[in-house]
Design an enzyme around this catalytic site. Structure first.
Site, short mmCIF file in Angstrom:
data_model
loop_
_atom_site.label_atom_id
_atom_site.label_comp_id
_atom_site.label_asym_id
_atom_site.label_seq_id
_atom_site.Cartn_x
_atom_site.Cartn_y
_atom_site.Cartn_z
N HIS A 198 0.83 -1.20 0.00
CA HIS A 198 0.00 0.00 0.00
C HIS A 198 0.87 1.26 0.00
O HIS A 198 0.62 2.22 -0.73
CB HIS A 198 -0.88 0.05 1.26
CG HIS A 198 -1.92 -1.04 1.34
ND1 HIS A 198 -1.87 -2.05 2.27
CD2 HIS A 198 -3.05 -1.25 0.63
CE1 HIS A 198 -2.92 -2.83 2.13
NE2 HIS A 198 -3.66 -2.38 1.15
N GLN A 217 -8.71 -7.32 -11.00
CA GLN A 217 -9.31 -6.05 -10.57
C GLN A 217 -8.81 -4.91 -11.46
O GLN A 217 -9.60 -4.08 -11.93
CB GLN A 217 -8.93 -5.80 -9.11
CG GLN A 217 -9.22 -4.41 -8.61
CD GLN A 217 -9.00 -4.31 -7.11
OE1 GLN A 217 -9.85 -4.74 -6.35
NE2 GLN A 217 -7.89 -3.76 -6.69
N MET A 256 2.85 -9.31 -0.60
CA MET A 256 2.26 -8.71 0.60
C MET A 256 0.75 -8.61 0.46
O MET A 256 0.24 -8.32 -0.63
CB MET A 256 2.84 -7.33 0.85
CG MET A 256 4.28 -7.40 1.26
SD MET A 256 4.85 -5.80 1.82
CE MET A 256 6.56 -6.19 2.11
#
Ligand code: AMP
Length: 287
Positions: A37, A153, A184
């Site tokens: 992220h 996605q 991750m």
């Protein structure tokens, strides 16, 4: 860093930036941040003047038997990590604000949503496309960044943006891995110690597949996509409790199963660990 929970408030903040001719990058997330992220946030900083991160565990992309209630959450830690990455605004709406009484609209990207993860998670990509549409309307970013780890996605969002004429650029960001190769994921926290030790087998199987694919042309025998899928499945399932949901060589644009291996081939994996944890990963076979 500012934090907003109200839709009108984040909208006003973004409108103010636009009035100052500042460009905006959006990073949609479900929180419980890890280096993947943070890497998306840092990339966003290089692409626009202001970075908005949305943190929303989107209920409509979870199936009835999935992990919505126990999805990991750590807002204070997430806030610190986002601030450290130089994020300008964190948007943390409540589910009731995003899906008010009487909500009944759905965005469906029909073909790309159906196979692979869509086969075992019916409705998942409708939920993703719907929430991302809302976030794009709320923030009106110039650019939005998504991880290549969730390659289906990314393909669904790219198709939706093209089909519905969203006026923004989609940027895919490479998968960030642990030192032992495991991609991750917020869901890695569900793994027991033993499962975590075995989990890099997904990444090792991708490397194995790439080595097989690269031998094509160098030897007499040509390895086929189906042979690679079988080899990878056997390799992963040697680990007790690891069951391959799919291991498919696909064309990276259409996501259709590939008839032969070429520069557009991607090996996509979804693996269930003791029926409890679902891990995904992917890699191009030739780059
Ligand atoms: P999530 O919070 O899991 O919905 O992920 C938010 C965004 O981060 C999505 O665009 C993901 O594809 C991306 N992401 C998640 N894990 C990774 C990773 N290991 N490397 C790069 N991007 C990631």
């Amino acid at each position: 860093m500012k934090q907003f929970t109200g839709i009108a408030d984040i909208r006003e903040c973004c409108a103010g930036w636009r009035r100052q001719s500042l460009s905006i990058a959006l990073v949609p997330t479900m929180g419980f941040f890890h280096e993947g992220h943070v890497s998306l946030m840092r990339r966003a900083k290089t692409l626009a003047d202001r970075v908005v991160v949305s943190l929303f565990v989107n209920p409509i992309q979870f199936g009835p038997s999935e992990d919505l209630a126990k999805y990991p959450r750590a807002l204070d830690r997430d806030r610190a990590l986002a601030e450290g990455a130089g994020v300008d605004a964190l948007f943390t709406p409540a589910a009731a604000a995003m899906y008010g009484d009487g909500f009944q609209t759905k965005v469906v990207v029909s073909g790309l949503s159906q196979g692979l993860c869509g086969a075992s998670r019916p409705g998942h990509f409708d939920g993703v496309a719907t929430v991302v549409t809302k976030l794009f309307h709320i923030v009106a970013p110039d650019v939005a960044i998504f991880g290549e780890k969730d390659f289906q996605q990314l393909a669904v969002i790219r198709r939706m943006v093209a089909d519905l004429d969203f006026n923004l650029r989609i940027v895919g960001h490479p998968t960030v891995r642990e030192a032992d190769g495991l991609a991750m994921s917020s869901r890695n926290t569900y793994l027991s110690k033993e499962e975590r030790q075995a989990a890099p087998c997904l990444h090792r199987s991708l490397t194995l597949a790439q080595n097989l694919a690269r031998q094509n042309g160098a030897s007499q025998k040509t390895v086929t996509p189906r042979e690679i899928e079988r080899t990878v499945t056997d390799f992963i399932e040697e680990n007790p409790g690891f069951a391959v949901e799919y291991a498919t060589v696909v064309d990276r644009a259409s996501l259709a199963p590939a008839g032969k291996i070429d520069e557009n081939s991607l090996l996509a994996l979804a693996v269930r660990v003791n029926g409890r944890v679902r891990l995904i990963d992917n890699a191009p076979l030739l780059d």
